[in-house]
Design a protein around this motif. Sequence first.
Motif, PDB file in Angstrom:
ATOM      1  N   MET A  62       0.674  -1.143   0.105  1.00 35.18           N
ATOM      2  CA  MET A  62       0.035   0.036   0.035  1.00 35.18           C
ATOM      3  C   MET A  62       0.876   1.112  -0.079  1.00 35.18           C
ATOM      4  SD  MET A  62      -3.294  -0.885   2.280  1.00 35.18           S
ATOM      5  CE  MET A  62      -2.648  -1.359   3.725  1.00 35.18           C
ATOM      6  N   PHE A  63       0.752   1.992  -1.086  1.00 35.36           N
ATOM      7  CA  PHE A  63       1.339   3.425  -1.264  1.00 35.36           C
ATOM      8  C   PHE A  63       0.623   4.466  -0.873  1.00 35.36           C
ATOM      9  CE2 PHE A  63       4.004   0.533  -3.392  1.00 35.36           C
ATOM     10  CZ  PHE A  63       5.402   1.085  -3.554  1.00 35.36           C
ATOM     11  N   GLU A  64       1.080   5.799  -0.662  1.00 39.17           N
ATOM     12  CA  GLU A  64       0.605   6.899  -0.764  1.00 39.17           C
ATOM     13  C   GLU A  64      -0.376   7.167  -1.842  1.00 39.17           C
ATOM     14  OE1 GLU A  64       2.663  10.659   1.068  1.00 39.17           O
ATOM     15  OE2 GLU A  64       3.867   9.300  -0.012  1.00 39.17           O
ATOM     16  N   ASP A  65      -1.683   7.613  -1.500  1.00 45.55           N
ATOM     17  CA  ASP A  65      -2.710   7.797  -2.659  1.00 45.55           C
ATOM     18  C   ASP A  65      -3.338   6.476  -3.138  1.00 45.55           C
ATOM     19  OD1 ASP A  65      -2.151  10.527  -2.533  1.00 45.55           O
ATOM     20  OD2 ASP A  65      -0.652  10.453  -3.998  1.00 45.55           O
ATOM     21  N   ASP A  66      -3.086   5.494  -2.508  1.00 43.73           N
ATOM     22  CA  ASP A  66      -4.054   4.184  -2.988  1.00 43.73           C
ATOM     23  C   ASP A  66      -5.204   4.367  -2.098  1.00 43.73           C
ATOM     24  OD1 ASP A  66      -2.183   2.671  -4.355  1.00 43.73           O
ATOM     25  OD2 ASP A  66      -1.336   1.455  -2.689  1.00 43.73           O
ATOM     26  N   ILE A  67      -6.183   3.981  -2.981  1.00 44.56           N
ATOM     27  CA  ILE A  67      -7.695   3.851  -2.645  1.00 44.56           C
ATOM     28  C   ILE A  67      -7.760   2.297  -1.871  1.00 44.56           C
ATOM     29  CG2 ILE A  67      -9.905   3.712  -3.206  1.00 44.56           C
ATOM     30  CD1 ILE A  67      -9.118   5.416  -5.778  1.00 44.56           C
ATOM     31  N   ILE A  68      -8.321   2.243  -0.681  1.00 51.20           N
ATOM     32  CA  ILE A  68      -8.447   0.967   0.035  1.00 51.20           C
ATOM     33  C   ILE A  68      -9.906   1.127   0.513  1.00 51.20           C
ATOM     34  CG2 ILE A  68      -6.029   0.759   0.526  1.00 51.20           C
ATOM     35  CD1 ILE A  68      -6.510   2.062   3.072  1.00 51.20           C
ATOM     36  N   GLU A  69     -10.236  -0.284   0.891  1.00 49.92           N
ATOM     37  CA  GLU A  69     -11.546  -0.416   1.295  1.00 49.92           C
ATOM     38  C   GLU A  69     -11.460  -1.298   2.626  1.00 49.92           C
ATOM     39  OE1 GLU A  69     -15.038  -1.020  -1.213  1.00 49.92           O
ATOM     40  OE2 GLU A  69     -14.753  -3.093  -0.730  1.00 49.92           O
ATOM     41  N   CYS A  70     -12.369  -1.093   3.623  1.00 49.90           N
ATOM     42  CA  CYS A  70     -12.375  -1.955   4.918  1.00 49.90           C
ATOM     43  C   CYS A  70     -13.348  -3.278   4.672  1.00 49.90           C
ATOM     44  CB  CYS A  70     -12.569  -1.131   5.968  1.00 49.90           C
ATOM     45  SG  CYS A  70     -14.078  -0.292   6.067  1.00 49.90           S
ATOM     46  N   GLU A  71     -13.398  -3.912   5.726  1.00 47.53           N
ATOM     47  CA  GLU A  71     -14.330  -4.852   5.619  1.00 47.53           C
ATOM     48  C   GLU A  71     -15.881  -4.461   5.378  1.00 47.53           C
ATOM     49  OE1 GLU A  71     -13.482  -7.012   9.337  1.00 47.53           O
ATOM     50  OE2 GLU A  71     -12.262  -8.563   8.141  1.00 47.53           O
ATOM     51  N   GLN A  72     -16.162  -3.205   6.073  1.00 49.76           N
ATOM     52  CA  GLN A  72     -17.434  -2.877   5.995  1.00 49.76           C
ATOM     53  C   GLN A  72     -18.072  -2.133   4.625  1.00 49.76           C
ATOM     54  OE1 GLN A  72     -15.315  -2.330   8.469  1.00 49.76           O
ATOM     55  NE2 GLN A  72     -16.261  -3.649   9.919  1.00 49.76           N
ATOM     56  N   GLY A  73     -16.724  -2.000   3.809  1.00 47.17           N
ATOM     57  CA  GLY A  73     -17.045  -1.750   2.290  1.00 47.17           C
ATOM     58  C   GLY A  73     -16.945  -0.008   2.271  1.00 47.17           C
ATOM     59  N   VAL A  74     -16.411   0.695   3.541  1.00 43.62           N
ATOM     60  CA  VAL A  74     -16.001   1.879   3.417  1.00 43.62           C
ATOM     61  C   VAL A  74     -14.586   2.340   2.593  1.00 43.62           C
ATOM     62  CG1 VAL A  74     -15.659   3.972   4.919  1.00 43.62           C
ATOM     63  CG2 VAL A  74     -17.270   2.301   5.704  1.00 43.62           C
TER      64      VAL A  74
END
Length: 121
Positions: A62-74
């Motif tokens: 995971m790098f700066e400016d990556d778009i990530i999602e948590c288990e709850q879909g946020v």
Amino acid sequence: MKGIKFRGINKGRFVYGYYVSDGDSYHAIVSSINNLEMKNTPVIDKTVGQFSGVLDENKSEMFEDDIIECEQGVTWLVSKNKAGCFVARDPVDELECFFLDDYPFMKKGNTHENPELIPTP
């Protein structure tokens, strides 16, 4: 020990390695150093991001400016806070919420190649 690694875009593709800059107009990623020769690849300065040292659930860096999602879909953005720590930041209200290793995240893309994945207010 975690290595310091950066990425930046050159000709539409990310290159990975060490970051060098003259502090003004020259920005490059050094991808290899052999026999005292360095391979510098110029990159677009606003696309340069540092590796956070954290892997997502699929073992992707995971790098700066990556778009990530948590288990709850946020959806969150990988960002560096004022103290220099990597955090998950809310893309709408800019609040930092979690350290990256506090919860499991999945990388969905990045702000440079997939801006459509960033939620809007």
